[in-house]
Structure formats: C-alpha cells, structure tokens
Design a protein around this motif. Structure first.
Motif, PDB file in Angstrom:
ATOM      1  N   MET A   1       0.853  -1.162   0.000  1.00 37.77           N
ATOM      2  CA  MET A   1       0.000   0.000   0.000  1.00 37.77           C
ATOM      3  C   MET A   1       0.899   1.225   0.000  1.00 37.77           C
ATOM      4  N   LYS A   2       0.510   2.235  -0.748  1.00 40.41           N
ATOM      5  CA  LYS A   2       1.277   3.461  -0.850  1.00 40.41           C
ATOM      6  C   LYS A   2       0.323   4.638  -0.751  1.00 40.41           C
ATOM      7  N   LYS A   3       0.755   5.674  -0.003  1.00 36.46           N
ATOM      8  CA  LYS A   3      -0.090   6.849   0.165  1.00 36.46           C
ATOM      9  C   LYS A   3       0.797   8.071   0.331  1.00 36.46           C
ATOM     10  N   VAL A   4       0.414   9.178  -0.317  1.00 36.28           N
ATOM     11  CA  VAL A   4       1.114  10.441  -0.156  1.00 36.28           C
ATOM     12  C   VAL A   4       0.351  11.260   0.872  1.00 36.28           C
ATOM     13  N   ILE A   5       1.059  11.695   1.910  1.00 36.53           N
ATOM     14  CA  ILE A   5       0.466  12.495   2.978  1.00 36.53           C
ATOM     15  C   ILE A   5       1.398  13.673   3.250  1.00 36.53           C
ATOM     16  N   GLU A   6       0.885  14.867   3.110  1.00 37.86           N
ATOM     17  CA  GLU A   6       1.657  16.092   3.324  1.00 37.86           C
ATOM     18  C   GLU A   6       2.990  16.062   2.578  1.00 37.86           C
ATOM     19  N   LYS A   7       2.912  15.715   1.301  1.00 40.39           N
ATOM     20  CA  LYS A   7       4.048  15.695   0.378  1.00 40.39           C
ATOM     21  C   LYS A   7       5.111  14.657   0.707  1.00 40.39           C
ATOM     22  N   LYS A   8       4.744  13.644   1.509  1.00 34.91           N
ATOM     23  CA  LYS A   8       5.654  12.543   1.808  1.00 34.91           C
ATOM     24  C   LYS A   8       5.001  11.240   1.372  1.00 34.91           C
ATOM     25  N   VAL A   9       5.814  10.356   0.779  1.00 34.13           N
ATOM     26  CA  VAL A   9       5.318   9.065   0.311  1.00 34.13           C
ATOM     27  C   VAL A   9       5.579   8.017   1.384  1.00 34.13           C
ATOM     28  N   TYR A  10       4.516   7.341   1.784  1.00 34.25           N
ATOM     29  CA  TYR A  10       4.592   6.225   2.727  1.00 34.25           C
ATOM     30  C   TYR A  10       4.252   4.966   1.937  1.00 34.25           C
ATOM     31  N   ASN A  11       5.205   4.034   1.871  1.00 31.64           N
ATOM     32  CA  ASN A  11       5.062   2.859   1.023  1.00 31.64           C
ATOM     33  C   ASN A  11       5.421   1.608   1.823  1.00 31.64           C
ATOM     34  N   THR A  12       4.465   0.720   1.987  1.00 32.02           N
ATOM     35  CA  THR A  12       4.720  -0.502   2.750  1.00 32.02           C
ATOM     36  C   THR A  12       5.702  -1.430   2.046  1.00 32.02           C
ATOM     37  N   GLU A  13       5.857  -1.278   0.742  1.00 32.82           N
ATOM     38  CA  GLU A  13       6.763  -2.165   0.008  1.00 32.82           C
ATOM     39  C   GLU A  13       8.223  -1.759   0.132  1.00 32.82           C
ATOM     40  N   THR A  14       8.491  -0.487   0.448  1.00 35.03           N
ATOM     41  CA  THR A  14       9.878  -0.040   0.573  1.00 35.03           C
ATOM     42  C   THR A  14      10.285   0.235   2.014  1.00 35.03           C
ATOM     43  N   ALA A  15       9.328   0.319   2.921  1.00 38.40           N
ATOM     44  CA  ALA A  15       9.615   0.554   4.336  1.00 38.40           C
ATOM     45  C   ALA A  15       9.899  -0.773   5.036  1.00 38.40           C
ATOM     46  N   THR A  16      10.473  -0.687   6.218  1.00 37.38           N
ATOM     47  CA  THR A  16      10.781  -1.863   7.033  1.00 37.38           C
ATOM     48  C   THR A  16       9.635  -2.138   7.991  1.00 37.38           C
ATOM     49  N   LEU A  17       9.117  -3.351   7.951  1.00 41.28           N
ATOM     50  CA  LEU A  17       8.080  -3.762   8.886  1.00 41.28           C
ATOM     51  C   LEU A  17       8.731  -4.038  10.234  1.00 41.28           C
ATOM     52  N   ILE A  18       8.272  -3.335  11.265  1.00 41.56           N
ATOM     53  CA  ILE A  18       8.839  -3.481  12.603  1.00 41.56           C
ATOM     54  C   ILE A  18       8.036  -4.481  13.428  1.00 41.56           C
ATOM     55  N   ALA A  19       6.721  -4.340  13.422  1.00 40.53           N
ATOM     56  CA  ALA A  19       5.873  -5.218  14.232  1.00 40.53           C
ATOM     57  C   ALA A  19       4.453  -5.160  13.711  1.00 40.53           C
ATOM     58  N   GLU A  20       3.662  -6.149  14.128  1.00 38.73           N
ATOM     59  CA  GLU A  20       2.265  -6.183  13.704  1.00 38.73           C
ATOM     60  C   GLU A  20       1.371  -6.581  14.868  1.00 38.73           C
ATOM     61  N   TYR A  21       0.113  -6.179  14.742  1.00 38.68           N
ATOM     62  CA  TYR A  21      -0.913  -6.498  15.736  1.00 38.68           C
ATOM     63  C   TYR A  21      -2.162  -6.950  14.998  1.00 38.68           C
ATOM     64  N   TRP A  22      -2.807  -7.965  15.545  1.00 39.40           N
ATOM     65  CA  TRP A  22      -4.093  -8.441  15.025  1.00 39.40           C
ATOM     66  C   TRP A  22      -4.927  -8.825  16.225  1.00 39.40           C
ATOM     67  N   ASN A  23      -6.165  -8.400  16.279  1.00 39.56           N
ATOM     68  CA  ASN A  23      -6.992  -8.682  17.453  1.00 39.56           C
ATOM     69  C   ASN A  23      -7.610 -10.073  17.442  1.00 39.56           C
ATOM     70  N   PRO A  73       0.693   8.376   9.432  1.00 30.58           N
ATOM     71  CA  PRO A  73       2.027   8.747   9.923  1.00 30.58           C
ATOM     72  C   PRO A  73       1.986   8.968  11.434  1.00 30.58           C
ATOM     73  N   ILE A  74       3.026   8.513  12.123  1.00 32.83           N
ATOM     74  CA  ILE A  74       3.116   8.723  13.566  1.00 32.83           C
ATOM     75  C   ILE A  74       4.541   9.144  13.916  1.00 32.83           C
ATOM     76  N   SER A  75       4.697   9.754  15.075  1.00 31.95           N
ATOM     77  CA  SER A  75       6.014  10.189  15.529  1.00 31.95           C
ATOM     78  C   SER A  75       6.807   9.008  16.092  1.00 31.95           C
ATOM     79  N   LYS A  76       8.072   9.219  16.318  1.00 31.32           N
ATOM     80  CA  LYS A  76       8.918   8.194  16.932  1.00 31.32           C
ATOM     81  C   LYS A  76       8.382   7.831  18.320  1.00 31.32           C
ATOM     82  N   GLU A  77       7.940   8.835  19.073  1.00 35.09           N
ATOM     83  CA  GLU A  77       7.393   8.597  20.406  1.00 35.09           C
ATOM     84  C   GLU A  77       6.111   7.765  20.326  1.00 35.09           C
ATOM     85  N   GLU A  78       5.259   8.065  19.361  1.00 33.13           N
ATOM     86  CA  GLU A  78       4.027   7.293  19.186  1.00 33.13           C
ATOM     87  C   GLU A  78       4.327   5.864  18.764  1.00 33.13           C
ATOM     88  N   ALA A  79       5.365   5.682  17.936  1.00 39.93           N
ATOM     89  CA  ALA A  79       5.767   4.334  17.529  1.00 39.93           C
ATOM     90  C   ALA A  79       6.214   3.532  18.750  1.00 39.93           C
TER      91      ALA A  79
END
Length: 103
Positions: A1-23, A73-79
């Motif tokens: 999934m890829k989305k542009v938010i405030e002129k920044k590209v967030y792309n799950t295919e090029t970013a590093t997956l750190i952790a996941e949650y599923w209820n 998008p979230i901050s480092k503190e929120e992450a």
C-alpha cells in the motif's frame, strides 16, 4: 500500500516492517482490526491499519459505515508507545535500544 500524505510518500513495500498487531477476529467481524508498524528509509514511522466498521478504521456517510485500510504517519514517540502497548519487547529492544534502560 502506498499513500502520499503532506508531500511525503509512505510505502509498505519499501519501508521496514517493525511489528504487527491483530486482534484475532476475522475480516468479516465488525470489530476486526490489524495494524502494521513500519519505518521508512529516512526514519519516519507509520501504521498501516485495517478494520471493520466498529473500529477506528472506518468511514461512514449518513446511512452506512464500513471498514477501511489506510496509512497513518506517527512520531517516533508514538511508535514506541504503540510497541509498548502491544507488548512488542523485541522490537523495542531492536529499534529503541538507546531510549531504554535496565531496571
């Protein structure tokens, strides 16, 4: 999934997956929720979340509510807070080792 938010590209295919949650609920459940925490190559953090119509991952009009998938998008503190809230100790130790101390 890829989305542009405030002129920044967030792309799950090029970013590093750190952790996941599923209820634990199925995708057909109104309370179904899953989240994936990512870090971009430039060090920004974001969540890719999906959920049913009774979760924070929903949209509605006057007559209907439905589940969506989106990028937030979230901050480092929120992450860090997300990792701690979801009991992701190994990820905290790997990505936030400089921010934690031995008790």
């Amino acid at each position: 999934m890829k989305k542009v938010i405030e002129k920044k590209v967030y792309n799950t295919e090029t970013a590093t997956l750190i952790a996941e949650y599923w209820n634990g609920l199925g995708e057909d459940d109104f309370m179904y929720c899953e989240e994936y925490l990512y870090r971009t190559r430039k060090g920004s953090y974001f969540l890719r979340g999906s959920g049913g119509p009774l979760t924070k991952y929903s949209e509605s009009n006057e007559n209907q509510t439905w589940g969506i998938s989106t990028i937030i998008p979230i901050s480092k503190e929120e992450a860090y807070e997300w990792l701690e809230a979801n009991d992701k100790t190994e990820a905290i130790e790997e990505y936030f080792s400089n921010d934690i101390d031995e008790a």
